[in-house]
Design a protein around this motif. Structure first.
Motif, PDB file in Angstrom:
ATOM      1  N   ASN A  45     -17.433  -0.905 -14.870  1.00  0.00           N
ATOM      2  CA  ASN A  45     -17.538   0.388 -14.004  1.00  0.00           C
ATOM      3  C   ASN A  45     -16.344   0.778 -13.106  1.00  0.00           C
ATOM      4  OD1 ASN A  45     -19.802   1.438 -15.493  1.00  0.00           O
ATOM      5  ND2 ASN A  45     -21.212   1.121 -13.866  1.00  0.00           N
ATOM      6  N   ALA A  46     -16.031  -0.449 -12.267  1.00  0.00           N
ATOM      7  CA  ALA A  46     -15.045  -0.487 -11.356  1.00  0.00           C
ATOM      8  C   ALA A  46     -13.646  -0.039 -12.033  1.00  0.00           C
ATOM      9  CB  ALA A  46     -14.768  -1.537 -10.632  1.00  0.00           C
ATOM     10  N   GLY A  47     -13.454  -0.658 -13.162  1.00  0.00           N
ATOM     11  CA  GLY A  47     -12.238  -0.196 -14.004  1.00  0.00           C
ATOM     12  C   GLY A  47     -12.382   1.081 -14.382  1.00  0.00           C
ATOM     13  N   THR A  48     -13.467   1.650 -15.078  1.00  0.00           N
ATOM     14  CA  THR A  48     -13.537   2.877 -15.411  1.00  0.00           C
ATOM     15  C   THR A  48     -13.318   3.814 -14.287  1.00  0.00           C
ATOM     16  OG1 THR A  48     -15.038   2.233 -17.100  1.00  0.00           O
ATOM     17  CG2 THR A  48     -14.906   4.773 -16.665  1.00  0.00           C
ATOM     18  N   GLY A  49     -13.623   3.637 -13.129  1.00  0.00           N
ATOM     19  CA  GLY A  49     -13.591   4.639 -12.389  1.00  0.00           C
ATOM     20  C   GLY A  49     -12.095   4.561 -11.732  1.00  0.00           C
TER      21      GLY A  49
END
Length: 124
Positions: free
Chosen positions: A98-102
């Motif tokens: 999720n952090a990578g997507t953000g």
């Protein structure tokens, strides 16, 4: 179904065949909706072609992993350290994803990118 310690090699071969057949059926259904009915894929509308596309892609991925685990690594590898580590750290893997997507969403305007750029970003 996926309790590794209770499955025999022949049961794993059956499971990988079932996943492969399911994957093929989902890709066929996706192709029928796209070609025969001319339906466009829409993530925003979450329409049937999009849902089938995602299900087909995910089931293909699982089938490919099962084929690799059972064909090349053998039955003992069904306890692979990599998969065991993923299973023990599911929350961390989810949060990193999720952090990578953000970061991708903050770093580029995803809504205006070409199809090629979108595919590259998705695969990376």
């Amino acid at each position: 179904v996926f309790n590794r310690r209770s499955q025999t090699p022949s049961q794993w071969r059956r499971i990988r065949s079932d996943w492969s057949l399911l994957s093929g059926a989902l890709w066929l259904a996706f192709a029928v909706l796209r070609v025969a009915f001319g339906m466009q894929v829409s993530r925003r509308l979450c329409n049937a072609p999009y849902v089938l596309w995602m299900l087909a892609a995910c089931s293909s991925h699982l089938a490919a992993l099962l084929w690799m685990e059972t064909s090349f690594l053998g039955h003992e590898a069904m306890r692979s350290p990599f998969l065991e580590a993923l299973n023990r750290n599911q929350l961390a893997v989810f949060l990193i994803g999720n952090a990578g997507t953000g970061l991708v969403n903050l770093g580029m305007q995803t809504g205006v990118q070409s199809t090629g750029v979108a595919i590259v970003v998705t695969l990376v």
